[in-house]
Design an enzyme around this catalytic site. Sequence first.
Site, PDB file in Angstrom:
ATOM      1  N   ILE A  12      35.672  36.617  37.096  1.00 55.39           N
ATOM      2  CA  ILE A  12      34.758  35.513  37.065  1.00 55.39           C
ATOM      3  C   ILE A  12      33.303  36.072  37.046  1.00 55.39           C
ATOM      4  CG2 ILE A  12      33.866  33.428  38.666  1.00 55.39           C
ATOM      5  CD1 ILE A  12      36.638  33.953  40.413  1.00 55.39           C
ATOM      6  N   LYS A  84      41.130  41.043  46.121  1.00 50.23           N
ATOM      7  CA  LYS A  84      41.279  39.730  46.158  1.00 50.23           C
ATOM      8  C   LYS A  84      42.912  39.645  46.197  1.00 50.23           C
ATOM      9  CE  LYS A  84      41.568  39.250  41.030  1.00 50.23           C
ATOM     10  NZ  LYS A  84      41.405  38.562  39.882  1.00 50.23           N
ATOM     11  N   SER A 124      36.687  30.791  48.667  1.00 49.43           N
ATOM     12  CA  SER A 124      37.928  30.523  48.084  1.00 49.43           C
ATOM     13  C   SER A 124      38.813  29.291  48.889  1.00 49.43           C
ATOM     14  CB  SER A 124      38.987  31.707  48.229  1.00 49.43           C
ATOM     15  OG  SER A 124      40.255  31.337  47.926  1.00 49.43           O
ATOM     16  N   TYR A 148      43.182  38.710  53.264  1.00 50.89           N
ATOM     17  CA  TYR A 148      42.489  38.387  52.512  1.00 50.89           C
ATOM     18  C   TYR A 148      41.657  37.217  52.491  1.00 50.89           C
ATOM     19  CZ  TYR A 148      40.658  36.133  48.198  1.00 50.89           C
ATOM     20  OH  TYR A 148      39.723  35.490  47.171  1.00 50.89           O
ATOM     21  N   LYS A 152      37.349  36.067  53.882  1.00 50.53           N
ATOM     22  CA  LYS A 152      36.688  34.910  53.374  1.00 50.53           C
ATOM     23  C   LYS A 152      36.172  33.994  54.251  1.00 50.53           C
ATOM     24  CE  LYS A 152      36.866  36.151  48.810  1.00 50.53           C
ATOM     25  NZ  LYS A 152      35.784  36.567  48.247  1.00 50.53           N
ATOM     26  N   ASN A 198      49.559  36.183  39.834  1.00 49.08           N
ATOM     27  CA  ASN A 198      49.210  35.015  39.587  1.00 49.08           C
ATOM     28  C   ASN A 198      49.911  34.333  38.513  1.00 49.08           C
ATOM     29  OD1 ASN A 198      46.187  36.322  40.685  1.00 49.08           O
ATOM     30  ND2 ASN A 198      46.959  34.530  41.818  1.00 49.08           N
ATOM     31  N   LEU A 199      49.951  33.063  38.610  1.00 51.36           N
ATOM     32  CA  LEU A 199      50.876  32.327  37.550  1.00 51.36           C
ATOM     33  C   LEU A 199      50.607  32.491  36.018  1.00 51.36           C
ATOM     34  CD1 LEU A 199      53.450  30.274  37.146  1.00 51.36           C
ATOM     35  CD2 LEU A 199      51.725  28.638  37.392  1.00 51.36           C
TER      36      LEU A 199
HETATM   37  P1  NAD Z   1      37.995  40.678  40.166  1.00 48.11           P
HETATM   38  O1  NAD Z   1      38.696  41.841  40.923  1.00 48.11           O
HETATM   39  O2  NAD Z   1      38.216  40.560  38.818  1.00 48.11           O
HETATM   40  O3  NAD Z   1      36.219  40.962  40.215  1.00 48.11           O
HETATM   41  C1  NAD Z   1      35.857  41.510  41.492  1.00 48.11           C
HETATM   42  C2  NAD Z   1      34.797  42.689  41.114  1.00 48.11           C
HETATM   43  O4  NAD Z   1      34.173  43.412  42.130  1.00 48.11           O
HETATM   44  C3  NAD Z   1      35.735  43.813  40.436  1.00 48.11           C
HETATM   45  O5  NAD Z   1      34.986  44.038  39.173  1.00 48.11           O
HETATM   46  C4  NAD Z   1      35.410  44.901  41.439  1.00 48.11           C
HETATM   47  O6  NAD Z   1      35.582  46.216  40.836  1.00 48.11           O
HETATM   48  C5  NAD Z   1      34.403  44.714  42.156  1.00 48.11           C
HETATM   49  N1  NAD Z   1      34.320  45.403  43.575  1.00 48.11           N
HETATM   50  C6  NAD Z   1      35.201  45.139  44.512  1.00 48.11           C
HETATM   51  N2  NAD Z   1      34.746  45.768  45.510  1.00 48.11           N
HETATM   52  C7  NAD Z   1      33.639  46.323  45.288  1.00 48.11           C
HETATM   53  C8  NAD Z   1      32.787  47.178  46.073  1.00 48.11           C
HETATM   54  N3  NAD Z   1      33.016  47.551  47.239  1.00 48.11           N
HETATM   55  N4  NAD Z   1      31.713  47.685  45.602  1.00 48.11           N
HETATM   56  C9  NAD Z   1      31.233  47.025  44.182  1.00 48.11           C
HETATM   57  N5  NAD Z   1      32.283  46.468  43.445  1.00 48.11           N
HETATM   58  C10 NAD Z   1      33.312  46.002  44.041  1.00 48.11           C
HETATM   59  O7  NAD Z   1      37.977  39.224  40.889  1.00 48.11           O
HETATM   60  P2  NAD Z   1      37.584  37.687  40.324  1.00 48.11           P
HETATM   61  O8  NAD Z   1      38.744  37.133  40.080  1.00 48.11           O
HETATM   62  O9  NAD Z   1      36.423  37.778  39.267  1.00 48.11           O
HETATM   63  O10 NAD Z   1      37.039  37.205  41.825  1.00 48.11           O
HETATM   64  C11 NAD Z   1      35.757  37.435  41.943  1.00 48.11           C
HETATM   65  C12 NAD Z   1      35.482  36.857  43.655  1.00 48.11           C
HETATM   66  O11 NAD Z   1      36.137  35.476  43.538  1.00 48.11           O
HETATM   67  C13 NAD Z   1      36.382  37.768  44.612  1.00 48.11           C
HETATM   68  O12 NAD Z   1      35.324  37.832  45.682  1.00 48.11           O
HETATM   69  C14 NAD Z   1      37.419  36.937  44.836  1.00 48.11           C
HETATM   70  O13 NAD Z   1      38.034  37.276  45.988  1.00 48.11           O
HETATM   71  C15 NAD Z   1      36.781  35.453  44.465  1.00 48.11           C
HETATM   72  N6  NAD Z   1      37.967  34.554  44.270  1.00 48.11           N
HETATM   73  C16 NAD Z   1      38.606  34.850  43.242  1.00 48.11           C
HETATM   74  C17 NAD Z   1      39.758  33.929  43.007  1.00 48.11           C
HETATM   75  C18 NAD Z   1      40.816  34.082  41.887  1.00 48.11           C
HETATM   76  O14 NAD Z   1      41.785  33.655  41.860  1.00 48.11           O
HETATM   77  N7  NAD Z   1      40.458  34.857  40.867  1.00 48.11           N
HETATM   78  C19 NAD Z   1      39.977  32.660  43.702  1.00 48.11           C
HETATM   79  C20 NAD Z   1      39.263  32.304  44.704  1.00 48.11           C
HETATM   80  C21 NAD Z   1      37.927  33.271  44.948  1.00 48.11           C
HETATM   81  C1  WQD Z   2      50.196  29.300  41.587  1.00 49.10           C
HETATM   82  C2  WQD Z   2      51.450  28.424  41.613  1.00 49.10           C
HETATM   83  C3  WQD Z   2      53.115  29.843  42.878  1.00 49.10           C
HETATM   84  C4  WQD Z   2      53.504  33.094  40.331  1.00 49.10           C
HETATM   85  C5  WQD Z   2      46.320  32.501  44.747  1.00 49.10           C
HETATM   86  C6  WQD Z   2      45.571  32.762  46.034  1.00 49.10           C
HETATM   87  C7  WQD Z   2      44.393  32.108  46.495  1.00 49.10           C
HETATM   88  C8  WQD Z   2      43.342  32.178  45.258  1.00 49.10           C
HETATM   89  C9  WQD Z   2      43.998  31.956  44.009  1.00 49.10           C
HETATM   90  C10 WQD Z   2      41.943  33.919  45.688  1.00 49.10           C
HETATM   91  C11 WQD Z   2      52.270  28.600  43.191  1.00 49.10           C
HETATM   92  C12 WQD Z   2      53.612  29.683  41.368  1.00 49.10           C
HETATM   93  C13 WQD Z   2      53.086  31.873  41.129  1.00 49.10           C
HETATM   94  C14 WQD Z   2      54.875  33.302  39.820  1.00 49.10           C
HETATM   95  C15 WQD Z   2      55.126  31.010  40.439  1.00 49.10           C
HETATM   96  N1  WQD Z   2      42.979  33.448  44.922  1.00 49.10           N
HETATM   97  N2  WQD Z   2      53.879  30.911  41.114  1.00 49.10           N
HETATM   98  N3  WQD Z   2      55.565  32.197  39.855  1.00 49.10           N
HETATM   99  O1  WQD Z   2      48.853  31.158  45.354  1.00 49.10           O
HETATM  100  O2  WQD Z   2      47.804  28.965  44.373  1.00 49.10           O
HETATM  101  O3  WQD Z   2      46.426  31.016  44.862  1.00 49.10           O
HETATM  102  O4  WQD Z   2      45.168  32.902  43.865  1.00 49.10           O
HETATM  103  O5  WQD Z   2      41.049  33.640  46.417  1.00 49.10           O
HETATM  104  O6  WQD Z   2      43.810  32.824  47.489  1.00 49.10           O
HETATM  105  O7  WQD Z   2      46.592  32.780  47.109  1.00 49.10           O
HETATM  106  O8  WQD Z   2      47.746  31.160  42.951  1.00 49.10           O
HETATM  107  O9  WQD Z   2      48.707  31.728  40.629  1.00 49.10           O
HETATM  108  O10 WQD Z   2      49.673  32.895  42.582  1.00 49.10           O
HETATM  109  O11 WQD Z   2      50.191  30.380  42.093  1.00 49.10           O
HETATM  110  O12 WQD Z   2      56.033  30.104  40.387  1.00 49.10           O
HETATM  111  O13 WQD Z   2      55.086  34.494  39.503  1.00 49.10           O
HETATM  112  O14 WQD Z   2      52.319  29.162  40.730  1.00 49.10           O
HETATM  113  O15 WQD Z   2      53.990  29.461  43.872  1.00 49.10           O
HETATM  114  O16 WQD Z   2      52.661  27.064  43.044  1.00 49.10           O
HETATM  115  P1  WQD Z   2      47.922  30.694  44.366  1.00 49.10           P
HETATM  116  P2  WQD Z   2      49.260  31.554  42.006  1.00 49.10           P
END
Ligand code: NAD
Ligand code: WQD
Length: 350
Positions: A12, A84, A124, A148, A152, A198-199
């Site tokens: 992101i 994450k 999140s 995790y 948050k 993730n899915l």
């Molecule tokens: P990502 O892992 O791709 O990016 C996180 C970045 O943070 C990575 O580049 C990692 O190297 C860096 N990092 C981690 N710990 C660090 C530290 N101690 N010092 C410096 N750098 C560090 O993850 P993302 O999907 O881009 O997610 C970004 C943020 O959004 C995270 O905080 C995650 O928890 C949150 N978030 C992600 C999702 C998702 O599904 N991708 C959903 C909700 C919230």
């Molecule tokens: C999506 C849907 C699964 C994998 C997670 C974290 C959440 C947030 C986003 C950071 C669900 C189904 C999944 C697979 C499947 N991250 N599934 N087969 O669980 O909604 O959220 O990522 O903050 O905290 O929990 O996302 O992509 O894992 O699942 O059927 O191999 O797909 O059951 O219904 P989720 P996901």
Amino acid sequence: MEILVTGGAGFIGSHTCVELLNAGYEVVVVDNLMNSKQEALDRVREITGKEVLFYNIDLLDKDALSKVFLKHEIRAVIHFAGLKAVGESVSLPLKYYHNNITGTLNLCEVMEEFGVHQLVFSSSATVYGLQDCVPFHEELPLQATNPYGRTKLMIEEILRDLYVSNKKWSIALLRYFNPVGAHPSGLIGEDPNGIPNNLVPYITQVAIGKLAKISVLGNDYSTDDGTGVRDYIHVLDLAVGHLKALEKVSFTTGVEAYNLGTGRGYSVLEMIATFEKVTGNSIPYEIVDRRPGDIAVSYADPTKAKNNLNWISQKGLIDMCEDSWRWQMNNPNGFGEVGLIKSGNKTFMK
Ligand code: NAD
Ligand code: WQD
């Protein structure tokens, strides 16, 4: 005046850097590359034609972080850096608490020391926990179901306490739903390590033939087709949401949480069917047991972000699937080393 982006090399973060640079911001990234590659930032430069400064620094190293604030005139911080993976957080809780919470404490201490009080934080939808009424709105009681999620939730509370202590703080807590998609250039996208949790990255790896089939985790939920429903949101829509939040924190004070989601959910089977249409490939799947901790349905009420941030998602499911697929096709190895990867009887070259 520069914007500090922690975790800016990640999924992101890199997309948000593109939007920041395109909007004319100067961007400084701090990332320890524990879950990302520096190549992502080279690609950000390629997409935007602009420079992004990068420091390979761990947020746990407070002295190194202070030096960045000494060197640059940081106006605001967008804080993505964190671990994450939900499953990993259950087996390694201390790693998650230490990295996510201590990292955030260090960041906030340094910000306070340098008089920087504008912060946009990656929260999140996981903070809503096991709700059974949708859509999720920001005033619902919060709960966490794994370490995790607890990081948050704790960080949200820490940031609220910070504002109580000093009314100069202006903080946006952005609660993302399910981020997917990639930049339409196909140059940056999600690059999971090993087998995806993730899915969507799982589906694209099946569609390209790297993985044999997807396990559908339960088809006995009380949803139309029995499979889980989620609010998938395009990563570029999220990136724009960060710019809107950045504008907001620049002229207000306080702590506000905002859902960033589309407000509409799709089931696992709908996702598979849409990817089959977009890729033209068949995506084999099998139904298996539910994953512990999963809920049936999750989608956002995005009204507050619309009213207060003037943000609304623009991209639909087809955009999300097409962009994820383009990224997967162009980068079968993610940002990995140039070379050959073998999967079954298939060989991929990056
Ligand atoms: P990502 O892992 O791709 O990016 C996180 C970045 O943070 C990575 O580049 C990692 O190297 C860096 N990092 C981690 N710990 C660090 C530290 N101690 N010092 C410096 N750098 C560090 O993850 P993302 O999907 O881009 O997610 C970004 C943020 O959004 C995270 O905080 C995650 O928890 C949150 N978030 C992600 C999702 C998702 O599904 N991708 C959903 C909700 C919230
Ligand atoms: C999506 C849907 C699964 C994998 C997670 C974290 C959440 C947030 C986003 C950071 C669900 C189904 C999944 C697979 C499947 N991250 N599934 N087969 O669980 O909604 O959220 O990522 O903050 O905290 O929990 O996302 O992509 O894992 O699942 O059927 O191999 O797909 O059951 O219904 P989720 P996901």
